[in-house]
Write an enzyme that holds these catalytic residues in place. Structure first.
Site, PDB file in Angstrom:
ATOM      1  N   ARG A  13     -39.007  33.665  -0.289  1.00  0.00           N
ATOM      2  CA  ARG A  13     -39.887  35.064  -0.613  1.00  0.00           C
ATOM      3  C   ARG A  13     -38.603  36.058  -1.168  1.00  0.00           C
ATOM      4  O   ARG A  13     -38.449  36.475  -2.104  1.00  0.00           O
ATOM      5  CB  ARG A  13     -40.346  35.346   0.491  1.00  0.00           C
ATOM      6  CG  ARG A  13     -41.442  36.645   0.068  1.00  0.00           C
ATOM      7  CD  ARG A  13     -40.741  37.958   0.135  1.00  0.00           C
ATOM      8  NE  ARG A  13     -40.034  38.111   1.768  1.00  0.00           N
ATOM      9  CZ  ARG A  13     -39.229  39.227   2.015  1.00  0.00           C
ATOM     10  NH1 ARG A  13     -38.895  40.159   0.874  1.00  0.00           N
ATOM     11  NH2 ARG A  13     -38.721  39.273   3.166  1.00  0.00           N
ATOM     12  N   ASP A  14     -37.798  36.440  -0.032  1.00  0.00           N
ATOM     13  CA  ASP A  14     -36.694  37.371  -0.263  1.00  0.00           C
ATOM     14  C   ASP A  14     -35.811  36.987  -1.359  1.00  0.00           C
ATOM     15  O   ASP A  14     -35.429  37.661  -2.296  1.00  0.00           O
ATOM     16  CB  ASP A  14     -36.031  37.681   1.009  1.00  0.00           C
ATOM     17  CG  ASP A  14     -35.237  39.001   1.002  1.00  0.00           C
ATOM     18  OD1 ASP A  14     -35.135  39.777  -0.010  1.00  0.00           O
ATOM     19  OD2 ASP A  14     -35.064  39.453   2.224  1.00  0.00           O
ATOM     20  N   HIS A 205     -32.313  40.828  10.266  1.00  0.00           N
ATOM     21  CA  HIS A 205     -32.739  40.500   8.759  1.00  0.00           C
ATOM     22  C   HIS A 205     -31.688  41.171   8.143  1.00  0.00           C
ATOM     23  O   HIS A 205     -31.833  42.269   7.583  1.00  0.00           O
ATOM     24  CB  HIS A 205     -33.921  40.815   8.275  1.00  0.00           C
ATOM     25  CG  HIS A 205     -34.299  40.829   7.009  1.00  0.00           C
ATOM     26  ND1 HIS A 205     -35.150  39.443   6.425  1.00  0.00           N
ATOM     27  CD2 HIS A 205     -33.831  41.398   5.946  1.00  0.00           C
ATOM     28  CE1 HIS A 205     -35.308  39.653   5.234  1.00  0.00           C
ATOM     29  NE2 HIS A 205     -34.524  40.654   4.873  1.00  0.00           N
ATOM     30  N   HIS A 207     -28.899  41.881   5.200  1.00  0.00           N
ATOM     31  CA  HIS A 207     -28.299  41.368   3.875  1.00  0.00           C
ATOM     32  C   HIS A 207     -26.900  41.655   3.877  1.00  0.00           C
ATOM     33  O   HIS A 207     -26.168  42.122   4.659  1.00  0.00           O
ATOM     34  CB  HIS A 207     -28.832  42.336   2.647  1.00  0.00           C
ATOM     35  CG  HIS A 207     -30.280  42.005   2.526  1.00  0.00           C
ATOM     36  ND1 HIS A 207     -30.516  41.236   1.263  1.00  0.00           N
ATOM     37  CD2 HIS A 207     -31.450  42.155   3.026  1.00  0.00           C
ATOM     38  CE1 HIS A 207     -31.967  41.218   1.285  1.00  0.00           C
ATOM     39  NE2 HIS A 207     -32.494  41.303   2.498  1.00  0.00           N
ATOM     40  N   CYS A 238     -33.750  43.035  -3.230  1.00  0.00           N
ATOM     41  CA  CYS A 238     -35.047  43.766  -3.434  1.00  0.00           C
ATOM     42  C   CYS A 238     -34.868  44.690  -4.484  1.00  0.00           C
ATOM     43  O   CYS A 238     -33.914  45.460  -4.779  1.00  0.00           O
ATOM     44  CB  CYS A 238     -35.255  44.502  -2.195  1.00  0.00           C
ATOM     45  SG  CYS A 238     -36.621  45.531  -2.279  1.00  0.00           S
ATOM     46  N   ASN A 247     -29.645  37.938   1.149  1.00  0.00           N
ATOM     47  CA  ASN A 247     -29.582  37.715   2.641  1.00  0.00           C
ATOM     48  C   ASN A 247     -28.288  36.981   2.977  1.00  0.00           C
ATOM     49  O   ASN A 247     -27.615  36.260   2.122  1.00  0.00           O
ATOM     50  CB  ASN A 247     -30.663  36.949   2.985  1.00  0.00           C
ATOM     51  CG  ASN A 247     -32.182  38.023   2.817  1.00  0.00           C
ATOM     52  OD1 ASN A 247     -32.473  37.726   1.680  1.00  0.00           O
ATOM     53  ND2 ASN A 247     -32.520  38.207   3.756  1.00  0.00           N
TER      54      ASN A 247
HETATM   55  P1  HMG Z   1     -49.900  51.197  -4.869  1.00  0.00           P
HETATM   56  O1  HMG Z   1     -49.911  51.273  -6.496  1.00  0.00           O
HETATM   57  O2  HMG Z   1     -49.968  52.304  -4.143  1.00  0.00           O
HETATM   58  O3  HMG Z   1     -51.301  50.497  -4.502  1.00  0.00           O
HETATM   59  O4  HMG Z   1     -49.047  49.944  -4.563  1.00  0.00           O
HETATM   60  P2  HMG Z   1     -52.978  50.935  -4.947  1.00  0.00           P
HETATM   61  O5  HMG Z   1     -53.885  50.234  -3.723  1.00  0.00           O
HETATM   62  O6  HMG Z   1     -53.131  51.875  -5.565  1.00  0.00           O
HETATM   63  O7  HMG Z   1     -52.981  49.489  -6.138  1.00  0.00           O
HETATM   64  C1  HMG Z   1     -52.520  49.472  -7.344  1.00  0.00           C
HETATM   65  C2  HMG Z   1     -52.729  48.265  -8.054  1.00  0.00           C
HETATM   66  O8  HMG Z   1     -52.090  47.147  -7.428  1.00  0.00           O
HETATM   67  C3  HMG Z   1     -54.091  47.941  -8.246  1.00  0.00           C
HETATM   68  O9  HMG Z   1     -54.546  47.092  -9.546  1.00  0.00           O
HETATM   69  C4  HMG Z   1     -54.524  47.124  -7.079  1.00  0.00           C
HETATM   70  O10 HMG Z   1     -55.502  46.163  -7.204  1.00  0.00           O
HETATM   71  C5  HMG Z   1     -53.165  46.282  -7.069  1.00  0.00           C
HETATM   72  P3  HMG Z   1     -54.801  47.942 -10.894  1.00  0.00           P
HETATM   73  O11 HMG Z   1     -56.141  48.357 -10.588  1.00  0.00           O
HETATM   74  O12 HMG Z   1     -53.783  48.826 -11.295  1.00  0.00           O
HETATM   75  O13 HMG Z   1     -54.824  46.462 -11.737  1.00  0.00           O
HETATM   76  N1  HMG Z   1     -52.874  45.759  -5.715  1.00  0.00           N
HETATM   77  C6  HMG Z   1     -52.575  44.450  -5.245  1.00  0.00           C
HETATM   78  N2  HMG Z   1     -52.604  43.367  -5.920  1.00  0.00           N
HETATM   79  C7  HMG Z   1     -52.244  42.305  -5.469  1.00  0.00           C
HETATM   80  N3  HMG Z   1     -52.095  42.404  -4.028  1.00  0.00           N
HETATM   81  C8  HMG Z   1     -51.991  43.458  -3.058  1.00  0.00           C
HETATM   82  C9  HMG Z   1     -52.188  44.694  -3.769  1.00  0.00           C
HETATM   83  N4  HMG Z   1     -52.725  45.770  -3.283  1.00  0.00           N
HETATM   84  C10 HMG Z   1     -52.907  46.678  -4.482  1.00  0.00           C
HETATM   85  N5  HMG Z   1     -52.012  43.299  -1.964  1.00  0.00           N
HETATM   86  C11 HMG Z   1     -48.431  48.253  -3.047  1.00  0.00           C
HETATM   87  C12 HMG Z   1     -48.939  49.680  -3.204  1.00  0.00           C
HETATM   88  C13 HMG Z   1     -47.855  47.828  -1.513  1.00  0.00           C
HETATM   89  C14 HMG Z   1     -49.439  47.231  -3.451  1.00  0.00           C
HETATM   90  C15 HMG Z   1     -47.087  48.057  -4.304  1.00  0.00           C
HETATM   91  O14 HMG Z   1     -46.422  48.976  -4.114  1.00  0.00           O
HETATM   92  C16 HMG Z   1     -46.272  46.687  -3.898  1.00  0.00           C
HETATM   93  O15 HMG Z   1     -47.196  45.641  -4.072  1.00  0.00           O
HETATM   94  N6  HMG Z   1     -45.184  46.640  -3.786  1.00  0.00           N
HETATM   95  C17 HMG Z   1     -44.424  45.586  -3.502  1.00  0.00           C
HETATM   96  C18 HMG Z   1     -43.396  45.566  -2.533  1.00  0.00           C
HETATM   97  C19 HMG Z   1     -42.639  44.691  -2.246  1.00  0.00           C
HETATM   98  O16 HMG Z   1     -43.068  43.463  -2.127  1.00  0.00           O
HETATM   99  N7  HMG Z   1     -41.215  44.752  -2.176  1.00  0.00           N
HETATM  100  C20 HMG Z   1     -40.531  43.649  -1.699  1.00  0.00           C
HETATM  101  C21 HMG Z   1     -40.651  42.992  -0.133  1.00  0.00           C
HETATM  102  S1  HMG Z   1     -40.092  44.367   0.974  1.00  0.00           S
HETATM  103  C22 HMG Z   1     -38.429  43.887   1.084  1.00  0.00           C
HETATM  104  O17 HMG Z   1     -37.975  43.146   0.412  1.00  0.00           O
HETATM  105  C23 HMG Z   1     -37.799  44.029   2.566  1.00  0.00           C
HETATM  106  C24 HMG Z   1     -37.712  43.009   3.338  1.00  0.00           C
HETATM  107  O18 HMG Z   1     -37.116  41.925   2.839  1.00  0.00           O
HETATM  108  C25 HMG Z   1     -36.732  43.455   4.683  1.00  0.00           C
HETATM  109  C26 HMG Z   1     -35.339  43.975   4.328  1.00  0.00           C
HETATM  110  O19 HMG Z   1     -34.689  43.492   3.718  1.00  0.00           O
HETATM  111  O20 HMG Z   1     -35.331  45.314   4.490  1.00  0.00           O
HETATM  112  C27 HMG Z   1     -38.749  42.550   4.030  1.00  0.00           C
HETATM  113 MG    MG Z   2     -34.910  41.531   2.801  1.00  0.00          MG
END
Ligand code: HMG
Ligand code: MG
Length: 303
Positions: A13-14, A205, A207, A238, A247
């Site tokens: 995933r990450d 967690h 990096h 990310c 990571n």
């Molecule tokens: P948004 O634009 O605010 O959401 O995004 P929305 O509800 O307005 O929806 C916009 C569009 O996204 C719509 O589609 C929804 O259907 C779709 P459209 O009508 O435009 O075609 N949608 C989805 N589709 C699939 N699955 C869903 C979903 N939700 C809405 N669940 C949202 C908000 C959170 C969805 C968006 O910003 C997003 O997906 N962001 C991804 C964030 C991400 O994955 N980041 C990386 C992981 S976090 C990380 O790496 C940190 C971590 O490792 C810890 C660390 O290192 O610190 C965990």
């Molecule tokens: Mg991370």
């Protein structure tokens, strides 16, 4: 320290969410299979997020379905909202992770809402998960620094950790998203959060952008933390954390732990083999020092 540490492998995933090279579902399954074969007991396999935001995680349902017969391994997936929750349940997820941030800037960039709004999105997810018997992990990003706001005070992390814990997350994973932390700060953070969430329910967690991750983990372990997130080969990053690298590498963590007399249950040769699988897929050598050393030793015919 002779005890046990739970490693949560986040490579599929990450590790892959930031890769430019598209990786097929079949190859992602091969990678997860190799990690499980190495003895890892928790492998984060994907994310049910917007395909526009993170196209690399499209197909996570198929990855999860492809490996879900491995009941010996926890297979968490990221879920940002109810839509993601529903998709995760259709794919049979038994363990999900919601993800918040300690800084407003990162929350906005990563999930397009404020910290408070993100909590309101998680509330129904946690309620439904509880009713469905699904366990929920809670991530907090930017715990030791934010790409948009700089230094983050431990209290900001404590505030979010308390809320996620009260909502019912069984574990809070503290993310040094951009790898800027140093051991004393990591120690202070763990201490501060453990004042509100039991240390047994905290994970690190980290990096490794500035090469501090192992030292930070060691400091956190001295505080009593026993859950470590890592990624095979040191993959990761990310898209919303500019400049952040991977990571901490699982091989490096396993090598350190085994050297401390802490059994991990991970077979190092098989772990390096898993890293080599993904390395071949992305077309880059692993940044893991241990993988590099063991691969060099093998090439020289000494292993
Ligand atoms: P948004 O634009 O605010 O959401 O995004 P929305 O509800 O307005 O929806 C916009 C569009 O996204 C719509 O589609 C929804 O259907 C779709 P459209 O009508 O435009 O075609 N949608 C989805 N589709 C699939 N699955 C869903 C979903 N939700 C809405 N669940 C949202 C908000 C959170 C969805 C968006 O910003 C997003 O997906 N962001 C991804 C964030 C991400 O994955 N980041 C990386 C992981 S976090 C990380 O790496 C940190 C971590 O490792 C810890 C660390 O290192 O610190 C965990
Ligand atoms: Mg991370």
């Amino acid at each position: 320290m002779s005890d046990t540490v739970h490693i949560v492998e986040v490579g599929p995933r990450d590790g892959l969410q930031n890769e430019k090279t598209p990786i097929s579902v079949a190859d992602r399954i091969t990678f997860v299979e190799a990690l499980i074969a190495a003895g890892l007991k928790a492998v984060e396999v994907g994310a049910f997020v917007s395909p526009k935001a993170i196209p690399q995680m499209v197909g996570s349902a198929d990855v999860l379905r492809g490996v879900s017969h491995h009941t010996e391994c926890e297979l968490p997936v990221l879920v940002p909202n109810e839509k993601g929750y529903e998709a995760s349940q259709a794919a049979g997820a038994k363990l999900i992770a919601v993800f918040a941030a300690a800084s407003e800037g990162f929350s906005r960039a990563n999930i397009n809402c404020s910290i408070e709004e993100s909590i309101e999105r998680f509330r129904p997810v946690l309620a439904r998960a509880k009713a469905d018997g699904v366990r929920v992990r809670g991530y907090i990003s930017t715990v030791l620094g934010c790409p948009y706001e700089g230094e983050i005070k431990p209290q900001a992390v404590v505030d979010v950790a308390k809320v996620l814990w009260d909502l019912g997350c069984y574990e809070i994973s503290l993310g040094d998203t951009i790898g800027v932390g140093t051991p004393v700060k990591a120690r202070q953070l763990l201490r501060a959060v453990a004042g509100h969430v039991p240390m047994a329910n905290l994970a690190m967690h980290f990096h490794d952008t500035y090469g501090q991750a192992l030292a930070n983990l060691y400091a956190g372990m001295e505080e009593g933390c026993r859950v470590i997130d890592s990624a095979a080969g040191g993959l990761g990053g990310c898209p919303y954390a500019p400049g952040a690298t991977g990571n901490v590498a699982t091989e490096d963590v396993v090598y350190m732990l085994e050297g401390m007399g802490i059994a991990t249950g991970v077979d190092m040769a098989k772990l390096v083999a898993a890293t080599n699988v993904v390395s071949g897929l992305i077309g880059r050598l692993p940044v893991s020092r241990v993988a590099a050393a063991l691969n060099a030793k093998k090439a020289a015919g000494k292993a």
